[in-house]
Motif scaffolding. Sequence first.
Motif, PDB file in Angstrom:
ATOM      1  N   GLU A 195       0.840  -1.204   0.000  1.00  0.00           N
ATOM      2  CA  GLU A 195       0.000   0.000   0.000  1.00  0.00           C
ATOM      3  C   GLU A 195       0.870   1.247   0.000  1.00  0.00           C
ATOM      4  N   GLY A 196       1.970   1.187   0.740  1.00  0.00           N
ATOM      5  CA  GLY A 196       2.885   2.332   0.772  1.00  0.00           C
ATOM      6  C   GLY A 196       3.470   2.632  -0.594  1.00  0.00           C
ATOM      7  N   ARG A 197       3.684   1.576  -1.398  1.00  0.00           N
ATOM      8  CA  ARG A 197       4.189   1.760  -2.759  1.00  0.00           C
ATOM      9  C   ARG A 197       3.206   2.607  -3.575  1.00  0.00           C
ATOM     10  N   LYS A 198       1.908   2.327  -3.413  1.00  0.00           N
ATOM     11  CA  LYS A 198       0.894   3.100  -4.138  1.00  0.00           C
ATOM     12  C   LYS A 198       0.893   4.563  -3.694  1.00  0.00           C
ATOM     13  N   LEU A 199       1.001   4.791  -2.384  1.00  0.00           N
ATOM     14  CA  LEU A 199       1.010   6.165  -1.881  1.00  0.00           C
ATOM     15  C   LEU A 199       2.254   6.900  -2.362  1.00  0.00           C
ATOM     16  N   ALA A 200       3.409   6.243  -2.270  1.00  0.00           N
ATOM     17  CA  ALA A 200       4.658   6.886  -2.675  1.00  0.00           C
ATOM     18  C   ALA A 200       4.646   7.236  -4.162  1.00  0.00           C
ATOM     19  N   ASP A 201       4.132   6.330  -4.994  1.00  0.00           N
ATOM     20  CA  ASP A 201       4.065   6.607  -6.434  1.00  0.00           C
ATOM     21  C   ASP A 201       3.125   7.768  -6.726  1.00  0.00           C
ATOM     22  N   ALA A 202       1.994   7.799  -6.019  1.00  0.00           N
ATOM     23  CA  ALA A 202       1.022   8.878  -6.230  1.00  0.00           C
ATOM     24  C   ALA A 202       1.589  10.232  -5.796  1.00  0.00           C
ATOM     25  N   MET A 203       2.461  10.224  -4.789  1.00  0.00           N
ATOM     26  CA  MET A 203       3.043  11.460  -4.273  1.00  0.00           C
ATOM     27  C   MET A 203       4.372  11.794  -4.942  1.00  0.00           C
ATOM     28  N   GLY A 204       4.873  10.884  -5.806  1.00  0.00           N
ATOM     29  CA  GLY A 204       6.154  11.106  -6.458  1.00  0.00           C
ATOM     30  C   GLY A 204       7.318  11.058  -5.491  1.00  0.00           C
ATOM     31  N   GLN A 205       7.242  10.174  -4.491  1.00  0.00           N
ATOM     32  CA  GLN A 205       8.267  10.084  -3.457  1.00  0.00           C
ATOM     33  C   GLN A 205       8.770   8.649  -3.326  1.00  0.00           C
ATOM     34  N   LYS A 206       9.773   8.441  -2.486  1.00  0.00           N
ATOM     35  CA  LYS A 206      10.347   7.124  -2.275  1.00  0.00           C
ATOM     36  C   LYS A 206       9.589   6.375  -1.178  1.00  0.00           C
ATOM     37  N   LEU A 207       9.717   5.047  -1.229  1.00  0.00           N
ATOM     38  CA  LEU A 207       9.150   4.187  -0.192  1.00  0.00           C
ATOM     39  C   LEU A 207      10.303   3.573   0.591  1.00  0.00           C
ATOM     40  N   ALA A 208      10.237   3.696   1.911  1.00  0.00           N
ATOM     41  CA  ALA A 208      11.305   3.166   2.758  1.00  0.00           C
ATOM     42  C   ALA A 208      10.724   2.279   3.847  1.00  0.00           C
ATOM     43  N   GLY A 209      11.455   1.225   4.181  1.00  0.00           N
ATOM     44  CA  GLY A 209      11.129   0.396   5.328  1.00  0.00           C
ATOM     45  C   GLY A 209      12.008   0.783   6.497  1.00  0.00           C
ATOM     46  N   VAL A 210      11.492   0.591   7.717  1.00  0.00           N
ATOM     47  CA  VAL A 210      12.252   0.900   8.929  1.00  0.00           C
ATOM     48  C   VAL A 210      12.425  -0.391   9.719  1.00  0.00           C
ATOM     49  N   LEU A 211      13.686  -0.789   9.916  1.00  0.00           N
ATOM     50  CA  LEU A 211      14.015  -2.014  10.646  1.00  0.00           C
ATOM     51  C   LEU A 211      14.739  -1.654  11.936  1.00  0.00           C
ATOM     52  N   LEU A 212      14.172  -2.051  13.059  1.00  0.00           N
ATOM     53  CA  LEU A 212      14.803  -1.858  14.362  1.00  0.00           C
ATOM     54  C   LEU A 212      15.016  -3.223  14.990  1.00  0.00           C
ATOM     55  N   GLY A 213      16.189  -3.458  15.559  1.00  0.00           N
ATOM     56  CA  GLY A 213      16.439  -4.751  16.182  1.00  0.00           C
ATOM     57  C   GLY A 213      17.923  -4.991  16.325  1.00  0.00           C
TER      58      GLY A 213
END
Length: 397
Positions: free
Chosen positions: A92-110
Motif C-alpha cells: 500500500e505504501g508503494r501506491k502512496l509513494a508513487d502517487a506522491m512522487g516520493q520514495k518508499l522506505a522500510g524501517v528495521l529496528l532490532g
Amino acid sequence: MAVIITQECIGCGACEAVCPFGAISLQADKAVIGDACTQCGACVDTCPAGAIRREAEDQAAAMDKSQYQDVWVYLEVAAGSLKNVGLELLGEGRKLADAMGQKLAGVLLGNNIEALAQEAFAHGADQVYLVAAPELARYNTDGYTAAFTDLIHTYKPSVVLLGATNDGRDLGPRIACRLGTGLTADCTGLGIDEATGLVAWTRPAFGGNIMATILCPEHRPQMGTVRPSVFKRPVPDYAKSGEIIKVASKVKAADIRTKFLDLVQVCTVSCNLEEAEIIVSGGRGLGKPENFCYVEELAAVLGGAVGASRAVVDSGWKPPMHQVGQTGKTVGPKIYFACGISGAIQHLAGMSSSDIIIAINKDPDAPIFRMADYGIVGDAVEVLPILTEEFRKIKAS
C-alpha cells in the motif's frame, strides 16, 4: 497546552469559567494555564481579547512541511522474520509513494537483522533504514520509541505507516506524541485526497456505524496504524534491490525502564489469526460453548486457526484473542470457514478479504451466504464432524 499572550489578557475570567478541566486560574488579574490543560480549545473560542491560542498552532505555523518527504513503513520483526502486516503495508505504501512522487522506505529496528532488508526490497521498498543494537534485540517501548523518533527528526518522512498490532499500537502513539503530530488508529483504508494531496486515512467510527476519513493538514509526519490483513501482501520480486541506510543507535541500556525476564506462551498457533492461511470460525449458531470443540477439531485437522464471532466472545465462550470482525481482528486467510455465523456487517468487515469463504448455516437466508463462495445449508453441529472426518481421510491418503 494552550498559551496565554499575557500582554493581551484583560483578566475577564471568561476562560476560567468555561474550562471543563479546571486548568485555568486568575493570578494578579491575568489568566494562567496549568498542567491539566488538554488543548480542547474551549478557552480559545471564548476569550474576547483573542489572547489565547493552542501551543500546537504555533508549532504548525513554524513547521516547514516542504522538508518532509517519502513514505515510511515500520517493519515489525518476530521470530527472526518480518511480520506479514509490514509486507502488506509496503504494497500500500508503494501506491502512496508513487502517487506522491516520493520514495518508499522500510524501517528495521532490532539486532542482527540486516538480512531482512532484502525481503523489504522484494516487496517494494526503495530504501531501508536500519538501526541495530543489542538494546533493541527485543521490542521494548522506551528503546524503540527513542530510536524511531530520532530517525524521524533526522530524515523527516512525510508519511509513517505502522501495523495495528500490539507493538504497533504501543509504539505509534508514543512517537506521535513526542513529535507533536496526529495519528489515525486502526485504519482500514488508505488513499490520496485529490483536493489537498494529503493521505486520506479511513477508519470505522461510532462503533463501526460510519467510516470516517481523516486528514492531517498541519503537522508532519502524517501517521497511522493499519489493521493486519486489510490489504493483500504484494507479490515479491527477489531480483529487486535497494539502498540500506545504517543509522547508529543512540539508545542506552539505562534508557530502558523495563527488563525482559521470560516469554510466556499463552496462545498457540490456533489463535494466530493474522498470520493464518486457514481459519475456522464459530458463532452462536453452534448452540452452546461445548459445541465449539467441533470448530477446534476441524481447525486442528486443517492446521488452521480458530476464530469466533463477537456474540461468542461476549457470551464468554471464547477469549477476545479469537474474535474476528470490526471490533476484533481483521483477517485475510486463503480459506475462511464461517460456522453458525449469520453474517452481521461488523463480522463481514473483518473477514471479507479472505480468498475463499465457506459458510455453514441452517438459515438459507443468512447474510453470510451472500458473501460466501461455497455454502452448506445445515446445522453446523451436524455438518462439522462430517467435514472433519472427510478431511482426515483425504490427509491420510
